[in-house]
Design a protein around this motif. Structure first.
Motif, PDB file in Angstrom:
ATOM      1  N   VAL A   7      -6.012 -41.101  41.738  1.00  0.00           N
ATOM      2  CA  VAL A   7      -7.146 -41.811  42.440  1.00  0.00           C
ATOM      3  C   VAL A   7      -7.124 -41.776  43.610  1.00  0.00           C
ATOM      4  O   VAL A   7      -8.114 -41.666  44.299  1.00  0.00           O
ATOM      5  CB  VAL A   7      -6.894 -43.450  41.825  1.00  0.00           C
ATOM      6  CG1 VAL A   7      -8.107 -44.073  42.359  1.00  0.00           C
ATOM      7  CG2 VAL A   7      -7.410 -43.267  40.193  1.00  0.00           C
ATOM      8  N   LYS A   8      -6.007 -42.012  44.234  1.00  0.00           N
ATOM      9  CA  LYS A   8      -5.686 -42.013  45.653  1.00  0.00           C
ATOM     10  C   LYS A   8      -6.037 -40.665  46.607  1.00  0.00           C
ATOM     11  O   LYS A   8      -6.697 -40.569  47.526  1.00  0.00           O
ATOM     12  CB  LYS A   8      -4.264 -42.280  46.189  1.00  0.00           C
ATOM     13  CG  LYS A   8      -3.872 -42.796  47.693  1.00  0.00           C
ATOM     14  CD  LYS A   8      -2.726 -42.930  47.607  1.00  0.00           C
ATOM     15  CE  LYS A   8      -2.446 -43.094  49.395  1.00  0.00           C
ATOM     16  NZ  LYS A   8      -0.831 -42.871  49.762  1.00  0.00           N
TER      17      LYS A   8
ATOM     18  N   MET B 179      -2.348 -40.687  31.363  1.00  0.00           N
ATOM     19  CA  MET B 179      -1.164 -40.372  32.598  1.00  0.00           C
ATOM     20  C   MET B 179      -0.365 -41.608  32.660  1.00  0.00           C
ATOM     21  O   MET B 179      -0.808 -42.842  32.421  1.00  0.00           O
ATOM     22  CB  MET B 179      -1.934 -39.964  33.741  1.00  0.00           C
ATOM     23  CG  MET B 179      -2.737 -39.081  33.931  1.00  0.00           C
ATOM     24  SD  MET B 179      -3.705 -38.884  35.509  1.00  0.00           S
ATOM     25  CE  MET B 179      -4.923 -37.726  35.072  1.00  0.00           C
ATOM     26  N   SER B 180       0.865 -41.477  33.220  1.00  0.00           N
ATOM     27  CA  SER B 180       1.722 -42.558  33.433  1.00  0.00           C
ATOM     28  C   SER B 180       0.942 -43.325  34.809  1.00  0.00           C
ATOM     29  O   SER B 180       0.133 -42.637  35.558  1.00  0.00           O
ATOM     30  CB  SER B 180       2.902 -42.108  34.084  1.00  0.00           C
ATOM     31  OG  SER B 180       2.901 -41.434  35.251  1.00  0.00           O
TER      32      SER B 180
ATOM     33  N   ILE C   1     -13.878 -42.660  33.702  1.00  0.00           N
ATOM     34  CA  ILE C   1     -12.856 -42.789  34.432  1.00  0.00           C
ATOM     35  C   ILE C   1     -11.545 -43.186  33.755  1.00  0.00           C
ATOM     36  O   ILE C   1     -10.558 -42.277  34.004  1.00  0.00           O
ATOM     37  CB  ILE C   1     -13.202 -43.169  35.899  1.00  0.00           C
ATOM     38  CG1 ILE C   1     -14.286 -42.438  36.701  1.00  0.00           C
ATOM     39  CG2 ILE C   1     -11.795 -43.116  36.737  1.00  0.00           C
ATOM     40  CD1 ILE C   1     -14.656 -43.056  38.081  1.00  0.00           C
ATOM     41  N   GLY C   2     -11.756 -44.190  33.302  1.00  0.00           N
ATOM     42  CA  GLY C   2     -10.648 -45.018  32.508  1.00  0.00           C
ATOM     43  C   GLY C   2     -10.145 -44.173  31.478  1.00  0.00           C
ATOM     44  O   GLY C   2      -8.750 -44.026  31.385  1.00  0.00           O
ATOM     45  N   ILE C   3     -10.958 -43.408  30.578  1.00  0.00           N
ATOM     46  CA  ILE C   3     -10.350 -42.422  29.536  1.00  0.00           C
ATOM     47  C   ILE C   3      -9.700 -41.333  30.134  1.00  0.00           C
ATOM     48  O   ILE C   3      -8.731 -40.751  29.698  1.00  0.00           O
ATOM     49  CB  ILE C   3     -11.796 -42.033  28.910  1.00  0.00           C
ATOM     50  CG1 ILE C   3     -12.011 -42.853  27.806  1.00  0.00           C
ATOM     51  CG2 ILE C   3     -11.203 -40.491  28.240  1.00  0.00           C
ATOM     52  CD1 ILE C   3     -12.936 -42.239  26.549  1.00  0.00           C
TER      53      ILE C   3
ATOM     54  N   ARG D 107      -1.487 -50.474  30.626  1.00  0.00           N
ATOM     55  CA  ARG D 107      -2.272 -49.295  30.312  1.00  0.00           C
ATOM     56  C   ARG D 107      -2.565 -49.067  28.771  1.00  0.00           C
ATOM     57  O   ARG D 107      -3.736 -48.664  28.425  1.00  0.00           O
ATOM     58  CB  ARG D 107      -1.348 -48.077  30.637  1.00  0.00           C
ATOM     59  CG  ARG D 107      -1.938 -46.810  30.472  1.00  0.00           C
ATOM     60  CD  ARG D 107      -1.228 -45.527  31.180  1.00  0.00           C
ATOM     61  NE  ARG D 107       0.346 -45.355  30.524  1.00  0.00           N
ATOM     62  CZ  ARG D 107       0.495 -44.304  30.101  1.00  0.00           C
ATOM     63  NH1 ARG D 107      -0.553 -43.476  29.688  1.00  0.00           N
ATOM     64  NH2 ARG D 107       1.699 -44.284  29.414  1.00  0.00           N
ATOM     65  N   HIS D 108      -1.872 -49.689  27.898  1.00  0.00           N
ATOM     66  CA  HIS D 108      -2.260 -49.714  26.577  1.00  0.00           C
ATOM     67  C   HIS D 108      -2.834 -50.846  25.888  1.00  0.00           C
ATOM     68  O   HIS D 108      -3.728 -50.770  25.048  1.00  0.00           O
ATOM     69  CB  HIS D 108      -0.780 -49.653  25.726  1.00  0.00           C
ATOM     70  CG  HIS D 108      -0.113 -48.441  26.115  1.00  0.00           C
ATOM     71  ND1 HIS D 108      -0.161 -47.015  25.774  1.00  0.00           N
ATOM     72  CD2 HIS D 108       1.086 -48.284  26.892  1.00  0.00           C
ATOM     73  CE1 HIS D 108       0.749 -46.325  26.281  1.00  0.00           C
ATOM     74  NE2 HIS D 108       1.601 -47.059  26.699  1.00  0.00           N
TER      75      HIS D 108
END
Lengths: 469, 158
Positions: free
Chosen positions: A99-100, A90-91, A83-85, A20-21
């Motif tokens: 997303v689900k 979030m975790s 969407i990535g931003i 994620r980072h």
């Protein structure tokens, strides 16, 4: 895949937390999707296409059913980046669940909200950077933080090109250029410049300006990092026993510094201790962002000194106070000494000489002033061989003065040059070519020291040149 | 998930052979009809034109619009129907790029139809080799569309 069974999935999700980072924002959404089942993926793909088609249709005002593929690709990247931003803060578990359970256009809207917040952060951080701006007149630095960021705020398109910055961001920060894109890049970039400004503001303004003047006469148009120059200089001052914040080093200090640093066994440790000392002197709190920024830059500072010592270029790396070069000047009297009747007599004798040797003897015996000699050389038509013979007998300083007045490197076509000027220059050129390299160099160096007592000599000469009738 | 916009376009959203065949209902009174093979050929032409011009189609497409615009032209012969349509499809995408997307689909098709009748009198090559390039050139020079259109149409007389 069952998202709620967190115990079973804790290990892969923990691994994903690091991604994620490190993952680029535009790839983050896709990397999450890669963990989904095919039917979920199909739904996401279909919704992503619907969002893309809707944005493209809005872009063409509904008048076109096709666009250049390159533009469509760019809009798709913008969607994925947005969407990535939205998902990155979030975790991973929360992001996957979101997303689900959400449509892609809803995810896009979440990202858009976050981008709007980030644009406000850019505006706020830009004001801080402007307030702490260093007064150095360096074009790249000033234009980047003034016009560059304004340009970004004006051109940034958060819907169709959220991942682009539209500016070049030319000013090189001390930290590596951020890997991020779009508005995230600008925030990281401004953060680095802000911290550099904070550190630079601890130095006296005059010391910084003087240091830059000593750094290079054209520092205003150079692409350089100000912090790099100041910190290297401050460390140099520290090791040379000078006040580090004054940034003032003489050539003698640099020479001493070379000895001091080259004797250090562990230069890296020396630089580290020096940097800690500077951090204290600059009144930076030990764990503050600014001091951390400097410590992260320690490696570069070490390389600056290590390379300079290895290559013996420490004096060039530091901003040394260089006094103007003292040169020995040889003054040549440029005022005419010979009375006009004597000049006329000598002129007639010279043009009636039948042998070159006689002309040379006459000139050497009766002419005792440079200006008279030059006038006669120009007024009396003499073949190149005679001039060559004369040059061989003239003192070096006279030849050097002639070379200054009639430079052999002058361009072939000079509208102000008359025939006699050209003949003399060409004869001098031929004579210089006939000299051995060391004689040539010696004469060239001597001519660099020649200066004429009368500054307006050239004008006077051309105005008062007298050709006897 | 593909990161490529072209691969993202779902196949079911593209115009299909049966959809094109339904247009025969309105073209039949003019003696024009497409066979299944003709319709497939037109779709293949569309795909190849999009690929060669580097464009991505996200809407309903333009084949049906071209048919609806041209079927009642007095110069469109049944013997040249499919050939003319393929030429027009190719030209449409090519000139969308040449015109830098300054004209919407409907406006471009309407201009093509108008020029196809007069002054081209049904000569597609005149339309694609002279009038449309002249229009693109005039718009590039900054002429407003009505003036550019007039200029392009007048090129035939010259």
């Amino acid at each position: 895949m069952t998202i709620s069974s967190s115990n079973a999935l804790s290990t892969p999700f923990d691994q994903f937390e690091t991604v994620r980072h490190t993952c680029a924002t535009r790839h983050y959404f896709k990397s999450l999707c890669d963990r989904f089942l095919q039917n979920q993926l199909d739904r996401i793909e279909s919704e992503t296409y619907a969002l893309l088609a809707s944005l493209l249709s809005r872009y063409t005002l509904g008048e076109s059913s096709s666009v250049p593929a390159e533009f469509a690709e760019n809009v798709l990247v913008s969607i994925l980046y947005t969407i990535g931003i939205g998902l990155k803060p979030m975790s991973v578990i929360n992001a996957v669940n979101l997303v689900k359970n959400s449509r892609v256009d809803q995810l896009f809207e979440i990202g858009q909200k976050r981008i709007r917040i980030k644009i406000n952060t850019v505006k706020h951080r830009h004001l801080e950077v402007l307030k702490t701006r260093c007064p150095v007149n360096n074009h790249v630095y000033q234009s980047t933080i003034r016009g560059g960021i304004k340009g970004f705020l004006k051109l940034y398109d958060p819907i169709y090109a959220a991942h682009e910055i539209h500016i070049t961001a030319d000013y090189p920060t001390a930290s590596p250029r951020p890997n991020s894109e779009g508005v995230e890049f600008i925030i990281d970039y401004l953060e680095a410049i802000y911290l550099e400004n904070l550190i630079l503001s601890a130095f006296p303004k005059k010391a910084i300006l003087d240091c830059m003047r000593r750094y290079h006469r054209h520092y205003a148009i150079m692409i350089v990092n100000l912090l790099d120059i100041m910190m290297t200089q401050a460390l140099g001052c520290l090791y040379a026993g000078r006040p580090p914040l004054q940034l003032n080093l003489s050539a003698a200090d640099a020479a001493q510094l070379y000895t001091v640093l080259s004797m250090k066994e562990n230069l890296s440790e020396t630089i580290h201790r020096g940097l800690l000392h500077l951090i204290a002197l600059l009144n930076l709190t030990a764990s503050s962002l600014a001091s951390n920024y400097l410590l992260a830059y320690e490696r570069e500072l070490y390389h600056n000194f290590h390379f300079a010592i290895e290559t013996d270029t420490l004096e060039q790396r530091l901003c040394i106070d260089r006094s103007p070069i003292k040169r020995d000047f040889i003054f040549v009297n440029a005022s005419a000494a010979m009375p006009l009747p004597d000049y006329r007599r000598l002129y007639h004798e010279l043009i009636s000489c039948r042998h070159a040797e006689d002309q040379c003897q006459l000139l050497l015996k009766d002419v005792h002033n440079f200006r008279d000699l030059e006038n006669l050389l120009l007024d009396v038509p003499m073949p190149p061989e005679t001039l060559h013979r004369l040059f061989r007998k003239l003192p070096d300083i006279t030849l050097a003065a002639l070379l200054v007045r009639h430079p052999v490197a002058a361009s072939k076509y000079d509208p102000d040059e008359n025939d006699s000027d050209r003949a003399l220059r060409q004869a001098l050129s031929l004579y210089m070519q006939s000299l051995a390299p060391d004689e040539h160099l010696s004469l060239h160096n001597l001519s660099a020291s020649v200066t004429f007592k009368q500054q307006t000599f050239a004008k006077q000469l051309s105005a008062s040149r007298h050709t006897p009738k | 998930m593909p990161l490529n916009a072209i691969d993202l376009v779902p196949r079911h959203l593209k115009t299909t052979v049966p959809q094109l065949m339904t247009l025969n209902d309105i073209t039949a009174p003019y003696g024009l009809a497409l066979t299944q093979a003709d319709a497939a050929l037109l779709l293949a032409t569309r795909d190849s034109a999009l690929k060669s011009t580097g464009r991505l189609e996200f809407g309903s497409g333009i084949i049906d619009k071209i048919i609806e615009a041209f079927y009642d032209s007095p110069y469109l012969m049944a013997s040249e129907y499919v050939e003319t349509l393929t030429d027009l499809i190719d030209a449409f995408y090519y000139f969308k790029n040449e015109l830098h997307d300054r004209m919407g689909d409907d406006a471009l098709i309407a201009f093509m139809r108008s020029a196809y009748d007069d002054p081209c009198n049904g000569a597609v090559t005149l339309l694609t080799d002279l009038i449309l390039p002249s229009l693109a050139s005039a718009l590039d020079q900054g002429m407003p569309f009505p003036r550019a259109a007039k200029y392009a149409l007048s090129e035939v007389e010259k």
